[in-house]
Design a protein around this motif. Structure first.
Motif: not given
Ligand code: ADP
Ligand code: MG
Length: 703
Positions: A257-262, A287-296, A326-328, A451-456, A596-598
């Motif tokens: 539902s989002f674009n991956l960061t570079d 990667g910093d907290v919230g940087s999106g490691k899980t998806v990788v 849940q996330e996976i 960090l993913p774009k658009g985070r406050k 800052g996760r929303s």
């Molecule tokens: P962490 O690196 O701290 O483990 P997470 O993998 O839990 O971070 O990701 C934090 C949140 O950001 C999750 O809800 C995830 O779906 C979301 N997220 C991950 N990558 C992106 C992205 N490129 N753009 C927007 N949201 C993203």
């Protein structure tokens, strides 16, 4: 008697002291020799009594004219007073709560006293000096630089010095040199026997420094040697090549539902490339907290599953394991993948046969399906490395927030199959390069540095002590809006750290979770729902509390630093940190990452009792920077590396930790280790190195 003689065979060490020493990991005479001081006290300023100056530390040598102990009932204290005289004059000496002194020190005794001159209305006196009867040429506790050891209850530095000195005199010459001669010569290092003397009983500060330098060099050298050898060994192993299914990967990326960061793209690519090679991957994803490691990690797991290999995904706590499940499951909603969750009680399965429905499953069934290879991704905690869990075709191990020893866990996970799976460790602890080079030198590194774009941005502020009420009002307002708050305190209860006697006074003021929780829930937020969380609770209690907070059954969570790792409660927008000066920058940054996760604006509010300039500098750095890596570098520069997870596990004495700051030392030791291994990979010509390395290995692997 020799170096490996157990300490209980030493006269003066009975069962009680044996136990206390064991607590410090000291079992043999050799261990005792390598129990290093924490710092030195300089008592070398030996002066005549007439030259005593107020507030200066000095040593005097005189005769006891009189000595008496009285007990003051009002203050419930023993006070021992004495008059000491030398040729030039006399001075009063006062000791508090050491009534036994009148038995040791008698009228007419010659004594050395080291301490600070203090003033009262009646004039100058020495307050609580260290005493020693003995001759000037052979002093242990006074009149010289004296070592101060890290103390645990019931083991004083004085006692340690008393035990250590005769042993070092008798057996010091049996300690064998551990470093190769050519290295000692090349870097002008102090030989080990001399260095041991200089570390414990230095003749000068310079020489103690040089001794420490030698031991720091040695410590780093062995870490490097260890790390490089592990890597060489691993490179000789075979693993399964798992080619990239580009189509699947493309579809996965499209399905998000989002674009991956570079940075995410780059890291994913590095990982996928590693998987293709028939050698075991050993990679750290930082990667910093919230940087999106899980998806990788999920992408790597998906690719692995599509090539008919399994992934084991290990999280540090059950809550996090469930969160990952849940996330996976969510990320794979477009893909037919069997995902298992193995936790304490309810095991779950997301089954492709059931159209990706999640069902409860018995442990027995889950284990069967894991062994048969039917489960594609198995998620869990340490429970995954139980003997009962056997994989049929394990291809990839993912470790979340487990810093070191992934190698061990991997070995455990694949013990019943003949292929070695690939290993991906993930951490949100930003580790400065110098340190990473050393402690993770055997891992390849992928960084997610954006960090993913658009985070406050989280608004971070230091709150003046007189603005406490306003802060509480602000929290009330946020909660009224439907949000939640964390309040972090540095400790669990008051006065729990008896051994921190020096720092006790300042600690007494530090907020403790239990008291704070009482106060806040009764007086400040009587209408809100508060919960308390700390490390002394059982895992089950902690889990319930966290779950309730996640489900918004509670408004405010008052916690110690246990809340630090990975918890995702997007609805929480306020992070209050009490006693912020007590935490490292990297840790503070982690706390801040809990909010800052929303889409809501979030706040990180810092309270501190310290007015020290250093504190202000550090907290200001936190306010100004959101870059975990930059903060970690700053922390390293300001505080030293003591707090970085990972370094602790090497068991490096605090005095040497500062050597990590010195990149040239890291590079020197690394280079030396490399050269030695190139010349002699099996270390055949270096029996001492081999011996120490195998001890080192044991130590590291037993942690
Ligand atoms: P962490 O690196 O701290 O483990 P997470 O993998 O839990 O971070 O990701 C934090 C949140 O950001 C999750 O809800 C995830 O779906 C979301 N997220 C991950 N990558 C992106 C992205 N490129 N753009 C927007 N949201 C993203
Ligand atoms: Mg995470």
């Amino acid at each position: 008697m020799n170096l490996s003689t157990p300490i209980e065979n030493i006269t003066g060490i009975g069962p009680v002291f044996k136990k206390r020493l064991k607590r410090l990991g000291i079992k043999t005479i050799n261990d005792l020799f390598f129990h290093f001081p924490r710092k030195y006290e300089d008592f070398s300023n030996l002066i005549p009594i007439s030259k005593i100056k107020l507030d200066e530390i000095c040593t005097i040598n005189g005769t006891v004219l009189e000595i008496n102990t009285i007990r003051t009932w009002k203050k419930r204290m023993f006070i021992t007073e004495a008059i000491i005289e030398d040729k030039t004059g006399a001075v009063k000496v006062v000791w508090f709560n050491q009534p036994f002194l009148t038995k040791t020190l008698k009228k007419g005794d010659k004594v050395f006293l080291s301490g600070k001159a203090t003033a009262s209305k009646k004039g100058i006196f020495l307050s609580n000096p260290i005493y020693e009867k003995g001759d000037a040429k052979n002093l242990t506790h006074t009149g010289r630089l004296i070592p101060v050891y890290p103390e645990t209850a019931g083991l004083s530095s004085r006692w340690l010095r008393f035990i250590l000195k005769p042993l070092l005199t008798r057996l010091g010459s049996q300690v064998k040199e551990t470093l190769p001669k050519e290295i000692i010569k090349k870097f002008d290092l102090m030989p080990i026997q001399q260095a041991l003397w200089e570390v414990h009983f230095p003749t000068s500060l310079e020489l103690s420094q040089k001794a420490l330098e030698r031991f720091s060099f040695e410590e780093l050298f062995f870490i490097e040697l260890f790390v490089l050898r592990e890597r060489n060994l691993l490179n000789q192993e075979e693993s399964v090549p798992i080619p990239t299914k580009l189509r699947i990967i493309q579809n996965f990326v499209k399905s998000l539902s989002f674009n991956l960061t570079d940075a995410q793209k780059k890291s994913s690519w590095q990982i996928l490339k590693d998987l293709e090679i028939p050698r075991p991957m050993n990679r750290l994803l930082e990667g910093d907290v919230g940087s999106g490691k899980t998806v990788v990690a999920a992408m790597a797991a998906l690719n692995t599953a599509k090539q008919n290999y399994q992934t084991a995904f290990m999280a540090p706590t059950e809550i996090l394991a469930k969160q990952h499940f849940q996330e996976i499951a969510n990320l794979f909603s477009d893909f037919k993948i069997n995902i298992g969750l193995l936790t304490g009680k309810q095991d779950q399965l997301r089954s492709k046969k059931l159209n990706n429905q999640v069902i409860e499953i018995s442990r027995r069934k889950l284990l069967e399906k894991t062994l048969s290879g039917e489960i594609d991704v198995l998620i869990g905690t340490h429970a995954l490395i139980q003997d009962k869990v056997k994989f049929g075709k394990l291809g990839l191990v993912v470790l979340d927030e487990q810093h070191r020893f992934g190698v061990e866990q991997r070995a455990h996970l694949c013990r019943n199959q003949n292929i070695i799976p690939h290993l991906l460790s993930m951490t949100a602890t930003p580790i400065p390069r110098t340190l990473a080079l050393t402690i993770y030198g055997d891992l390849d590194l992928s960084l997610i540095d954006e960090l993913p774009k658009g985070r406050k941005k989280v608004i971070t502020k230091i709150i003046e002590p007189n603005k406490r009420k306003e802060t509480y009002d602000f929290i009330k307002k946020e909660i009224k809006k439907g949000r939640q708050a964390f309040i972090i305190c540095p400790r669990i209860e008051k006065n729990e750290d008896k051994e921190l006697s020096e720092a006790k006074l300042s600690w007494a003021k530090v907020k403790a979770v239990k008291d704070e929780y009482e106060k806040l829930s009764k007086k400040i937020f009587p209408d809100l729902k508060l919960a308390m969380l700390h490390g002394k609770m059982t895992p089950k209690e902690k889990e319930t509390i966290m779950k309730d907070f996640k489900r918004k059954k509670t408004d405010i969570l008052v916690s110690t630093s246990v809340v630090e790792v990975g918890i995702d409660v997007p609805n929480a927008t306020v992070m209050v940190i009490e006693g912020a000066e007590r935490f490292g920058l990297a840790q503070l940054h982690q706390f801040r990452g809990r909010v800052g996760r929303s889409e809501y604006q979030s706040y990180c509010l810092l309270f501190t009792d310290s007015s020290a300039k250093k504190t202000y500098q550090r907290l200001k750095a936190l306010i100004e920077s959101e870059d975990g890596f930059a903060l970690a570098e700053k922390d390293l520069a300001i505080r030293g590396p003591g707090d970085f997870s990972g370094t602790r596990q090497w068991g490096i004495p605090d005095l040497m930790m500062s050597s990590f700051k010195d990149i040239s030392l890291v590079e020197k030791t690394r280079q030396s280790a490399k050269e030695i291994l190139q010349k002699d990979p099996e270390l055949k010509k270096y029996p001492q190195l081999r011996a120490k390395l195998s001890r080192f290995r044991q130590k590291v692997h037993l942690e």
